[in-house]
Design a protein around this motif. Structure first.
Motif, PDB file in Angstrom:
ATOM      1  N   GLY A  20       0.767   6.625  -4.825  1.00  0.00           N
ATOM      2  CA  GLY A  20       1.670   5.530  -4.462  1.00  0.00           C
ATOM      3  C   GLY A  20       0.949   4.190  -4.502  1.00  0.00           C
ATOM      4  O   GLY A  20       1.555   3.154  -4.784  1.00  0.00           O
ATOM      5  N   THR A  21      -0.343   4.192  -4.218  1.00  0.00           N
ATOM      6  CA  THR A  21      -1.146   2.968  -4.270  1.00  0.00           C
ATOM      7  C   THR A  21      -1.149   2.396  -5.685  1.00  0.00           C
ATOM      8  O   THR A  21      -0.900   1.207  -5.899  1.00  0.00           O
ATOM      9  CB  THR A  21      -2.609   3.272  -3.847  1.00  0.00           C
ATOM     10  OG1 THR A  21      -2.589   3.882  -2.558  1.00  0.00           O
ATOM     11  CG2 THR A  21      -3.454   2.024  -3.819  1.00  0.00           C
ATOM     12  N   VAL A  22      -1.426   3.266  -6.663  1.00  0.00           N
ATOM     13  CA  VAL A  22      -1.428   2.827  -8.062  1.00  0.00           C
ATOM     14  C   VAL A  22      -0.019   2.391  -8.467  1.00  0.00           C
ATOM     15  O   VAL A  22       0.152   1.400  -9.189  1.00  0.00           O
ATOM     16  CB  VAL A  22      -1.973   3.955  -8.974  1.00  0.00           C
ATOM     17  CG1 VAL A  22      -1.805   3.593 -10.440  1.00  0.00           C
ATOM     18  CG2 VAL A  22      -3.439   4.230  -8.651  1.00  0.00           C
ATOM     19  N   GLN A  72       3.367   7.005   2.426  1.00  0.00           N
ATOM     20  CA  GLN A  72       3.986   7.376   1.146  1.00  0.00           C
ATOM     21  C   GLN A  72       2.942   7.895   0.162  1.00  0.00           C
ATOM     22  O   GLN A  72       3.166   7.855  -1.052  1.00  0.00           O
ATOM     23  CB  GLN A  72       4.705   6.154   0.546  1.00  0.00           C
ATOM     24  CG  GLN A  72       5.850   5.644   1.379  1.00  0.00           C
ATOM     25  CD  GLN A  72       7.026   6.598   1.355  1.00  0.00           C
ATOM     26  OE1 GLN A  72       7.415   7.107   0.310  1.00  0.00           O
ATOM     27  NE2 GLN A  72       7.592   6.875   2.514  1.00  0.00           N
ATOM     28  N   SER A  73       1.805   8.368   0.672  1.00  0.00           N
ATOM     29  CA  SER A  73       0.767   8.896  -0.216  1.00  0.00           C
ATOM     30  C   SER A  73       1.357  10.047  -1.035  1.00  0.00           C
ATOM     31  O   SER A  73       2.020  10.921  -0.480  1.00  0.00           O
ATOM     32  CB  SER A  73      -0.425   9.393   0.609  1.00  0.00           C
ATOM     33  OG  SER A  73      -1.017   8.304   1.282  1.00  0.00           O
ATOM     34  N   GLY A  74       1.144  10.019  -2.339  1.00  0.00           N
ATOM     35  CA  GLY A  74       1.688  11.058  -3.216  1.00  0.00           C
ATOM     36  C   GLY A  74       3.095  10.759  -3.696  1.00  0.00           C
ATOM     37  O   GLY A  74       3.689  11.541  -4.437  1.00  0.00           O
ATOM     38  N   ASN A 122       0.860  -1.194   0.000  1.00  0.00           N
ATOM     39  CA  ASN A 122       0.000   0.000   0.000  1.00  0.00           C
ATOM     40  C   ASN A 122       0.888   1.232   0.000  1.00  0.00           C
ATOM     41  O   ASN A 122       2.121   1.111  -0.117  1.00  0.00           O
ATOM     42  CB  ASN A 122      -0.960  -0.020   1.208  1.00  0.00           C
ATOM     43  CG  ASN A 122      -0.274   0.365   2.514  1.00  0.00           C
ATOM     44  OD1 ASN A 122       0.954   0.375   2.616  1.00  0.00           O
ATOM     45  ND2 ASN A 122      -1.059   0.680   3.522  1.00  0.00           N
ATOM     46  N   ASP A 123       0.297   2.405   0.131  1.00  0.00           N
ATOM     47  CA  ASP A 123       1.125   3.612   0.305  1.00  0.00           C
ATOM     48  C   ASP A 123       0.844   4.326   1.617  1.00  0.00           C
ATOM     49  O   ASP A 123       1.582   5.228   2.005  1.00  0.00           O
ATOM     50  CB  ASP A 123       1.008   4.567  -0.898  1.00  0.00           C
ATOM     51  CG  ASP A 123      -0.271   5.395  -0.925  1.00  0.00           C
ATOM     52  OD1 ASP A 123      -1.183   5.169  -0.095  1.00  0.00           O
ATOM     53  OD2 ASP A 123      -0.378   6.282  -1.808  1.00  0.00           O
ATOM     54  N   ASP A 124      -0.215   3.921   2.334  1.00  0.00           N
ATOM     55  CA  ASP A 124      -0.555   4.604   3.602  1.00  0.00           C
ATOM     56  C   ASP A 124       0.305   4.113   4.768  1.00  0.00           C
ATOM     57  O   ASP A 124       0.268   4.707   5.845  1.00  0.00           O
ATOM     58  CB  ASP A 124      -2.038   4.386   3.943  1.00  0.00           C
ATOM     59  CG  ASP A 124      -2.954   5.073   2.935  1.00  0.00           C
ATOM     60  OD1 ASP A 124      -2.513   6.044   2.286  1.00  0.00           O
ATOM     61  OD2 ASP A 124      -4.108   4.629   2.791  1.00  0.00           O
ATOM     62  N   GLY A 125       1.021   3.035   4.572  1.00  0.00           N
ATOM     63  CA  GLY A 125       1.908   2.530   5.624  1.00  0.00           C
ATOM     64  C   GLY A 125       1.453   1.194   6.182  1.00  0.00           C
ATOM     65  O   GLY A 125       0.283   0.820   6.056  1.00  0.00           O
ATOM     66  N   VAL A 169      -5.859  -1.163   0.807  1.00  0.00           N
ATOM     67  CA  VAL A 169      -6.875  -0.311   0.202  1.00  0.00           C
ATOM     68  C   VAL A 169      -6.562   1.112   0.635  1.00  0.00           C
ATOM     69  O   VAL A 169      -6.442   1.369   1.844  1.00  0.00           O
ATOM     70  CB  VAL A 169      -8.288  -0.712   0.667  1.00  0.00           C
ATOM     71  CG1 VAL A 169      -9.337   0.241   0.086  1.00  0.00           C
ATOM     72  CG2 VAL A 169      -8.610  -2.145   0.312  1.00  0.00           C
ATOM     73  N   ASN A 170      -6.417   2.031  -0.329  1.00  0.00           N
ATOM     74  CA  ASN A 170      -6.039   3.389   0.023  1.00  0.00           C
ATOM     75  C   ASN A 170      -7.142   4.117   0.785  1.00  0.00           C
ATOM     76  O   ASN A 170      -8.324   3.915   0.521  1.00  0.00           O
ATOM     77  CB  ASN A 170      -5.716   4.191  -1.243  1.00  0.00           C
ATOM     78  CG  ASN A 170      -5.093   5.530  -0.909  1.00  0.00           C
ATOM     79  OD1 ASN A 170      -4.040   5.574  -0.280  1.00  0.00           O
ATOM     80  ND2 ASN A 170      -5.745   6.615  -1.283  1.00  0.00           N
ATOM     81  N   ARG A 171      -6.695   4.953   1.717  1.00  0.00           N
ATOM     82  CA  ARG A 171      -7.601   5.851   2.424  1.00  0.00           C
ATOM     83  C   ARG A 171      -7.923   7.000   1.471  1.00  0.00           C
ATOM     84  O   ARG A 171      -7.103   7.894   1.260  1.00  0.00           O
ATOM     85  CB  ARG A 171      -6.905   6.401   3.670  1.00  0.00           C
ATOM     86  CG  ARG A 171      -7.693   7.433   4.452  1.00  0.00           C
ATOM     87  CD  ARG A 171      -6.818   8.066   5.514  1.00  0.00           C
ATOM     88  NE  ARG A 171      -6.467   7.131   6.572  1.00  0.00           N
ATOM     89  CZ  ARG A 171      -7.241   6.896   7.646  1.00  0.00           C
ATOM     90  NH1 ARG A 171      -8.371   7.551   7.809  1.00  0.00           N
ATOM     91  NH2 ARG A 171      -6.861   6.032   8.550  1.00  0.00           N
TER      92      ARG A 171
HETATM   93 MN    MN Z   1      -2.495   6.860   0.389  1.00  0.00          MN
END
Ligand code: MN
Length: 252
Positions: free
Chosen positions: A106-108, A39-41, A7-10, A92-94
């Motif tokens: 970052g999720t994509v 790591q969002s963005g 994921n990217d939210d951690g 699943v991204n927030r």
């Molecule tokens: Mn995110």
């Protein structure tokens, strides 16, 4: 079947636990390698100037001090010792990843990296109104995720193709089906600079968005999620504008 989740939210994000649970409904062979910090963005960036540090938090759960793309590479090359998974799930991204969000997400990017490494990959995001009390309705992703994966895995995708799935900001039983969509586009005019002042009277800046309620065009990811449907957008790692390529090729 083996699934790698990132994921990217951690690594401690609630959406990651939801996706791990979804993955476990298919197979017990689920591995999680996720960023240590949000790591969002981060988009599809790699850590090239800093070393990657990895900690094992639980059995089959690892946190990497790096980006989602770093995590997928570490997951396949190091954790799984080059034994590729059959599927990579990112999220699943927030919050949603729709329209041009795709290029910042970052999720994509976790799904892009998986695709580049030759593994079928799906990015998941749970839309959520800004400031919703209690946060995103994770149960919607949890209830509908397995069925979406099942349906996607039953079809051929072609090389270099990955999927971007967004769940609408609704209770699970109020979701109005699944729609296959194209990437939409928002107006960039809503992006602005919010200038503030620190305690030393020095200016500092936030990138900020103005939220507008407009009805996005039919057939787009924005329209589907806005109208309570699950959006599934097939995307390609090949960014070539093929129509322009063909037109230019004849003129050069
Ligand atoms: Mn995110």
């Amino acid at each position: 079947m083996r699934i790698l989740v990132t994921n990217d939210d951690g690594f401690d994000a609630p959406g990651l636990a939801v996706l791990r649970e979804i993955a476990l409904s298919f197979t017990p062979d689920v591995w999680v390698v996720a960023p240590e910090v949000d790591q969002s963005g981060a988009a599809h960036s790699l850590s090239l100037r800093d070393p990657l540090r990895m900690k094992q938090w639980e059995e089959r759960l690892y946190a990497v001090r790096g980006t989602p793309a770093d995590c997928v590479i570490m997951g396949i090359r190091l954790v799984l010792k080059n034994e590729k998974p059959d599927l990579i799930l990112s999220g699943v991204n927030r919050g949603s990843n729709l329209a041009e969000d795709i290029t910042y997400s970052g999720t994509v990017a976790g799904a892009i990296e998986g695709t580049l490494m030759g593994v079928r990959s799906i990015a998941f995001s749970q839309a959520s109104a800004f400031g919703r009390p209690g946060g995103p309705i994770w149960d919607t992703a949890k209830q509908h995720g397995p069925k979406v994966i099942e349906r996607l895995l039953a079809l051929p995708w072609g090389d270099g193709v990955f999927m971007n799935v967004n769940f609408p900001d609704r209770e699970a039983d109020a979701v109005e089906g699944i729609e296959v969509t194209r990437q939409g586009l928002r107006s960039h005019e809503r992006l602005h600079i919010d200038q503030r002042s620190d305690t030393w009277q020095q200016p500092y800046y936030w990138l900020a968005y103005q939220f507008r309620h407009a009805e996005p065009p039919d057939g787009t990811d924005l329209n589907a999620v806005h109208n309570g449907r699950i959006s599934v957008t097939p995307l390609s790692v090949d960014l070539t504008a093929h129509s322009v390529l063909a037109a230019f090729a004849a003129k050069f």
